[in-house]
Design an enzyme around this catalytic site. Structure first.
Site, short mmCIF file in Angstrom:
data_model
loop_
_atom_site.label_atom_id
_atom_site.label_comp_id
_atom_site.label_asym_id
_atom_site.label_seq_id
_atom_site.Cartn_x
_atom_site.Cartn_y
_atom_site.Cartn_z
N HIS A 63 30.69 38.82 38.39
CA HIS A 63 30.68 38.04 39.62
C HIS A 63 31.59 38.71 40.64
CE1 HIS A 63 34.17 36.49 37.44
NE2 HIS A 63 34.59 35.84 38.52
N HIS A 65 34.30 37.79 42.40
CA HIS A 65 35.72 37.51 42.63
C HIS A 65 36.52 38.81 42.52
CE1 HIS A 65 35.60 32.89 41.86
NE2 HIS A 65 35.58 33.18 43.14
N ASP A 67 39.31 39.82 41.28
CA ASP A 67 39.93 40.32 40.05
C ASP A 67 38.91 40.93 39.10
OD1 ASP A 67 39.05 37.58 39.85
OD2 ASP A 67 40.01 37.44 37.90
N HIS A 68 37.62 40.90 39.50
CA HIS A 68 36.58 41.49 38.66
C HIS A 68 35.90 42.70 39.32
CE1 HIS A 68 36.33 38.26 35.54
NE2 HIS A 68 37.02 37.64 36.49
N HIS A 140 30.38 28.61 37.19
CA HIS A 140 31.62 29.03 37.83
C HIS A 140 31.54 28.65 39.31
CE1 HIS A 140 35.42 31.02 37.93
NE2 HIS A 140 35.03 32.02 38.69
N ASP A 211 33.43 34.64 34.07
CA ASP A 211 34.18 33.39 34.16
C ASP A 211 33.22 32.22 34.09
OD1 ASP A 211 36.22 35.13 34.57
OD2 ASP A 211 36.81 34.39 36.54
N HIS A 269 40.96 37.24 29.52
CA HIS A 269 41.07 36.53 30.79
C HIS A 269 42.11 35.40 30.68
CE1 HIS A 269 39.70 34.46 34.52
NE2 HIS A 269 39.30 35.67 34.87
#
Length: 307
Positions: A63, A65, A67-68, A140, A211, A269
């Site tokens: 996805h 976001h 942090d990914h 999510h 997530d 995570h």
């Protein structure tokens, strides 16, 4: 086939852990590795690893976001300088192409290898003669996908001694027999594959989730998997917070593994609030109480995916 974690933290990095990134090393299977998510600093983590960017074949983003995927533009740019001249394909949700092309265009980054960006809405996103990768939408705050990597069954070994007796030498006939076909020997004898082919090797299944809250799609992707990689952002005492922020607890991850019938569960995570060994032990114990074969992912450790 091995798992190699290069980021196991949620949201932001800490002194103990980097943000999300996981490599599926396929050296024996295809002399390459695949990357799942690419948080900031991933290319630095690769420099500290046994991996080589020149061997990177596919990237799967769960996805959008930060942090990914904030590490993706730098990794794409650096790959060419580290000997990467083979094609690279990047898979992910809608919007991924706009993100990558915008960053590369504004930074005037140039790459000297072929790169394809494949946006998907789930389903079969990759397939060749050896592997199939399926994706499904999880639960999510933004579209987040899980991936089910299916290694196709491999034919057993040919009985070369028996084939020699029949007068069949290595070559095209070997290939036909491995595909299950019958062939004609030099003495006109019909040789059936079942006579000379050993037991096939069952392919492995690895499920890597983005997530997510607990949801049916996670269970479908994980069904009978050899390995499940599941987020474990919080201990279950914070289940309310986990639900609010669309994440899972260690207990919920273990329940998913048990219900789906997986062989081994890897937790990753983790919230940056969990810093010391005592806190991490609590995460392990909470999951193990429900699903015994649980491992807390540690960065820069190779985890074999056994048959």
């Amino acid at each position: 086939m091995d798992l190699y974690f290069m980021g196991t933290n949620a949201g932001v990095p800490s002194l103990e852990r980097n943000v999300t990134s996981l490599a599926l090393r396929l050296l024996d299977e295809r002399r390459s590795f695949w990357l799942f998510d690419c948080g900031e600093g991933t290319q630095h983590q690769i420099l500290r690893s046994p991996l080589k960017l020149s061997k990177l074949e596919n990237v799967f983003i769960t996805h959008l976001h930060g942090d990914h995927l904030f590490g993706l533009p730098g990794l794409i740019s650096s790959r060419a300088y580290q000997g990467g001249d083979t094609p690279l394909t990047i898979y992910g949700p809608q919007g991924l192409k706009r993100y990558i092309t915008t960053v590369l265009e504004l930074s005037e980054s140039r790459i000297n290898y072929k790169m394809d960006i494949v946006e998907h809405d789930g389903g079969t996103v990759f397939e060749d003669e050896s592997f199939r990768v399926e994706a499904a939408l999880l639960d999510h705050r933004i579209p987040s996908y899980g991936y089910r990597i299916i290694e196709k069954d491999q034919p057993g070994k040919l009985d070369t001694a028996l084939l020699k007796k029949y007068g069949i030498s290595p070559g095209p006939l070997y290939g036909k027999l491995k595909r299950g076909e019958s062939v004609q020997a030099p003495n006109d004898k019909t040789v059936h594959a079942a006579e000379v082919l050993g037991k096939s090797k069952k392919g492995r299944i690895v499920t890597i989730l983005g997530d997510t809250r607990p949801c049916p799609a996670a269970l479908e992707l994980a069904k009978d998997a050899d390995v499940l990689v599941h987020e474990s952002t919080f201990l279950h005492e914070l289940a309310g917070i986990a639900h609010t922020y669309h994440h899972s607890t260690a207990r919920q991850a273990a329940e998913a593994a048990k219900y789906a019938g997986v062989k081994e569960l890897f937790l990753t995570h983790f919230s940056s609030r969990y810093k010391n060994n005592e806190q991490m032990d609590r995460i392990q114990q909470e999951a193990e109480a429900i699903f015994k074969d649980t491992t807390l992912a540690v960065e820069h450790v190779l985890y074999p995916v056994d048959r």
